[in-house]
Design a protein around this motif. Structure first.
Motif, PDB file in Angstrom:
ATOM      1  N   LEU A  72       0.848 -46.656 -77.034  1.00  0.00           N
ATOM      2  CA  LEU A  72      -0.004 -45.670 -76.393  1.00  0.00           C
ATOM      3  C   LEU A  72      -1.311 -46.340 -76.004  1.00  0.00           C
ATOM      4  O   LEU A  72      -1.980 -46.927 -76.852  1.00  0.00           O
ATOM      5  CB  LEU A  72      -0.281 -44.519 -77.363  1.00  0.00           C
ATOM      6  CG  LEU A  72      -1.197 -43.409 -76.878  1.00  0.00           C
ATOM      7  CD1 LEU A  72      -0.530 -42.609 -75.757  1.00  0.00           C
ATOM      8  CD2 LEU A  72      -1.547 -42.483 -78.044  1.00  0.00           C
ATOM      9  N   LEU A  73      -1.649 -46.275 -74.726  1.00  0.00           N
ATOM     10  CA  LEU A  73      -2.918 -46.812 -74.231  1.00  0.00           C
ATOM     11  C   LEU A  73      -3.961 -45.710 -74.417  1.00  0.00           C
ATOM     12  O   LEU A  73      -3.907 -44.687 -73.762  1.00  0.00           O
ATOM     13  CB  LEU A  73      -2.768 -47.161 -72.749  1.00  0.00           C
ATOM     14  CG  LEU A  73      -3.946 -47.720 -71.964  1.00  0.00           C
ATOM     15  CD1 LEU A  73      -3.470 -48.201 -70.613  1.00  0.00           C
ATOM     16  CD2 LEU A  73      -5.103 -46.782 -71.808  1.00  0.00           C
ATOM     17  N   SER A  74      -4.883 -45.941 -75.324  1.00  0.00           N
ATOM     18  CA  SER A  74      -5.957 -44.975 -75.534  1.00  0.00           C
ATOM     19  C   SER A  74      -6.828 -45.453 -76.675  1.00  0.00           C
ATOM     20  O   SER A  74      -6.316 -45.749 -77.740  1.00  0.00           O
ATOM     21  CB  SER A  74      -5.395 -43.599 -75.880  1.00  0.00           C
ATOM     22  OG  SER A  74      -6.434 -42.664 -76.031  1.00  0.00           O
ATOM     23  N   PRO A  75      -8.078 -45.511 -76.452  1.00  0.00           N
ATOM     24  CA  PRO A  75      -8.831 -45.271 -75.229  1.00  0.00           C
ATOM     25  C   PRO A  75      -9.135 -46.562 -74.474  1.00  0.00           C
ATOM     26  O   PRO A  75      -8.848 -47.659 -74.945  1.00  0.00           O
ATOM     27  CB  PRO A  75     -10.116 -44.631 -75.755  1.00  0.00           C
ATOM     28  CG  PRO A  75     -10.325 -45.269 -77.098  1.00  0.00           C
ATOM     29  CD  PRO A  75      -8.942 -45.548 -77.632  1.00  0.00           C
ATOM     30  N   VAL A  76      -9.741 -46.393 -73.302  1.00  0.00           N
ATOM     31  CA  VAL A  76     -10.229 -47.510 -72.498  1.00  0.00           C
ATOM     32  C   VAL A  76     -11.649 -47.165 -72.041  1.00  0.00           C
ATOM     33  O   VAL A  76     -11.940 -46.010 -71.749  1.00  0.00           O
ATOM     34  CB  VAL A  76      -9.308 -47.804 -71.285  1.00  0.00           C
ATOM     35  CG1 VAL A  76      -9.200 -46.614 -70.364  1.00  0.00           C
ATOM     36  CG2 VAL A  76      -9.751 -49.025 -70.522  1.00  0.00           C
ATOM     37  N   ALA A  77     -12.499 -48.173 -72.035  1.00  0.00           N
ATOM     38  CA  ALA A  77     -13.881 -47.966 -71.576  1.00  0.00           C
ATOM     39  C   ALA A  77     -14.351 -49.183 -70.801  1.00  0.00           C
ATOM     40  O   ALA A  77     -14.047 -50.319 -71.171  1.00  0.00           O
ATOM     41  CB  ALA A  77     -14.825 -47.725 -72.755  1.00  0.00           C
ATOM     42  N   VAL A  78     -15.076 -48.925 -69.738  1.00  0.00           N
ATOM     43  CA  VAL A  78     -15.738 -49.979 -68.970  1.00  0.00           C
ATOM     44  C   VAL A  78     -17.215 -49.606 -68.932  1.00  0.00           C
ATOM     45  O   VAL A  78     -17.568 -48.474 -68.574  1.00  0.00           O
ATOM     46  CB  VAL A  78     -15.169 -50.093 -67.540  1.00  0.00           C
ATOM     47  CG1 VAL A  78     -15.967 -51.090 -66.715  1.00  0.00           C
ATOM     48  CG2 VAL A  78     -13.695 -50.481 -67.591  1.00  0.00           C
ATOM     49  N   SER A  79     -18.060 -50.545 -69.318  1.00  0.00           N
ATOM     50  CA  SER A  79     -19.501 -50.316 -69.324  1.00  0.00           C
ATOM     51  C   SER A  79     -19.940 -49.737 -67.978  1.00  0.00           C
ATOM     52  O   SER A  79     -19.461 -50.159 -66.922  1.00  0.00           O
ATOM     53  CB  SER A  79     -20.223 -51.640 -69.590  1.00  0.00           C
ATOM     54  OG  SER A  79     -21.610 -51.484 -69.462  1.00  0.00           O
ATOM     55  N   THR A  80     -20.832 -48.778 -68.033  1.00  0.00           N
ATOM     56  CA  THR A  80     -21.287 -48.091 -66.825  1.00  0.00           C
ATOM     57  C   THR A  80     -21.724 -49.081 -65.741  1.00  0.00           C
ATOM     58  O   THR A  80     -21.420 -48.898 -64.564  1.00  0.00           O
ATOM     59  CB  THR A  80     -22.437 -47.120 -67.172  1.00  0.00           C
ATOM     60  OG1 THR A  80     -21.977 -46.234 -68.204  1.00  0.00           O
ATOM     61  CG2 THR A  80     -22.858 -46.317 -65.975  1.00  0.00           C
ATOM     62  N   SER A  81     -22.377 -50.158 -66.129  1.00  0.00           N
ATOM     63  CA  SER A  81     -22.865 -51.127 -65.137  1.00  0.00           C
ATOM     64  C   SER A  81     -21.746 -51.982 -64.533  1.00  0.00           C
ATOM     65  O   SER A  81     -21.979 -52.692 -63.553  1.00  0.00           O
ATOM     66  CB  SER A  81     -23.937 -52.031 -65.763  1.00  0.00           C
ATOM     67  OG  SER A  81     -23.414 -52.744 -66.856  1.00  0.00           O
ATOM     68  N   TYR A  82     -20.537 -51.905 -65.081  1.00  0.00           N
ATOM     69  CA  TYR A  82     -19.409 -52.677 -64.542  1.00  0.00           C
ATOM     70  C   TYR A  82     -18.356 -51.792 -63.880  1.00  0.00           C
ATOM     71  O   TYR A  82     -17.325 -52.294 -63.420  1.00  0.00           O
ATOM     72  CB  TYR A  82     -18.743 -53.490 -65.662  1.00  0.00           C
ATOM     73  CG  TYR A  82     -19.539 -54.707 -66.066  1.00  0.00           C
ATOM     74  CD1 TYR A  82     -19.343 -55.929 -65.431  1.00  0.00           C
ATOM     75  CD2 TYR A  82     -20.497 -54.636 -67.070  1.00  0.00           C
ATOM     76  CE1 TYR A  82     -20.070 -57.050 -65.801  1.00  0.00           C
ATOM     77  CE2 TYR A  82     -21.232 -55.746 -67.438  1.00  0.00           C
ATOM     78  CZ  TYR A  82     -21.018 -56.949 -66.807  1.00  0.00           C
ATOM     79  OH  TYR A  82     -21.747 -58.056 -67.166  1.00  0.00           O
ATOM     80  N   GLN A  83     -18.589 -50.491 -63.826  1.00  0.00           N
ATOM     81  CA  GLN A  83     -17.594 -49.598 -63.239  1.00  0.00           C
ATOM     82  C   GLN A  83     -17.514 -49.768 -61.730  1.00  0.00           C
ATOM     83  O   GLN A  83     -18.435 -50.252 -61.095  1.00  0.00           O
ATOM     84  CB  GLN A  83     -17.912 -48.151 -63.622  1.00  0.00           C
ATOM     85  CG  GLN A  83     -17.666 -47.912 -65.099  1.00  0.00           C
ATOM     86  CD  GLN A  83     -17.974 -46.505 -65.550  1.00  0.00           C
ATOM     87  OE1 GLN A  83     -18.318 -45.627 -64.759  1.00  0.00           O
ATOM     88  NE2 GLN A  83     -17.864 -46.281 -66.850  1.00  0.00           N
ATOM     89  N   LYS A  84     -16.350 -49.391 -61.193  1.00  0.00           N
ATOM     90  CA  LYS A  84     -16.042 -49.460 -59.759  1.00  0.00           C
ATOM     91  C   LYS A  84     -16.023 -50.898 -59.234  1.00  0.00           C
ATOM     92  O   LYS A  84     -16.292 -51.155 -58.067  1.00  0.00           O
ATOM     93  CB  LYS A  84     -17.002 -48.589 -58.952  1.00  0.00           C
ATOM     94  CG  LYS A  84     -17.005 -47.137 -59.423  1.00  0.00           C
ATOM     95  CD  LYS A  84     -17.275 -46.186 -58.316  1.00  0.00           C
ATOM     96  CE  LYS A  84     -17.371 -44.770 -58.768  1.00  0.00           C
ATOM     97  NZ  LYS A  84     -16.210 -44.161 -59.323  1.00  0.00           N
TER      98      LYS A  84
END
Length: 178
Positions: free
Chosen positions: A80-92
């Motif tokens: 199960l993949l959970s959770p995932v996070a990308v630092s706000t400054s690296y998103q998109k």
């Protein structure tokens, strides 16, 4: 950007990443809950039942992802993949997709057959996850958002139906997160 398996020395940084990222997007309560979930999954699951990955930009932790064992009734090797996070400054910037794709390749090479997640179909659809009906594979807990139950096979074109109950590690076996 370097994607690699996490080291235990990074646990507090990973917890902070999840807290900050989810607090920024969903509020303080969600940030606290998701950070504790990630930390618990990484620290209480048996080593064979958990994979954690990080995206590093030099010495900066840009993202992290956790996979925990899922146990379908047919005995398939599943996570199960959970959770995932990308630092706000690296998103998109493609960090999340790259992190997921590299991690899925590692899992495939380790013999994992199936991967599931519970989240935004539009986001996870970009990395080959498809909506899965609980008639195909039952989630380990009652879903509050059935459209968010997603999966993919790492060994064939589709997820074949699996009858029976599905279990998960203790950190994920909490009805309130589903």
């Amino acid at each position: 950007m370097k994607i690699k398996q996490y080291e235990t020395s990074q646990l507090n940084d990973i917890k902070a990443l999840f807290k900050n990222t989810f607090t920024d997007s969903e509020g303080e309560t969600e940030g606290k809950m998701v950070s504790e979930l990630a930390y618990e999954a990484l620290t209480t699951s048996d080593g064979k039942d958990v994979y954690g990955f990080v995206a590093m930009d030099g010495d900066t932790l840009a993202g992290s992802i956790v996979f925990t064992r899922l146990t379908p009734a047919n005995g398939a090797e599943a996570f199960l993949l959970s959770p995932v996070a990308v630092s706000t400054s690296y998103q998109k910037q493609g960090v999340g997709s790259t992190l997921i794709n590299v991690a899925l390749e590692v899992l495939k090479n380790e013999g994992v057959e199936l991967v599931f997640t519970y989240g935004d179909p539009n986001y996870y659809g970009r990395v080959s996850f498809k909506q899965i009906s609980e008639d195909v594979v039952k989630a380990p807990c009652k879903l509050s958002f059935p459209e968010g139950w997603l999966g993919q096979s790492l060994v064939s074109d589709e997820v074949s139906p699996i009858e029976g109950e599905t279990g998960c590690v203790a950190a994920m076996n909490k009805p309130e997160i589903w």
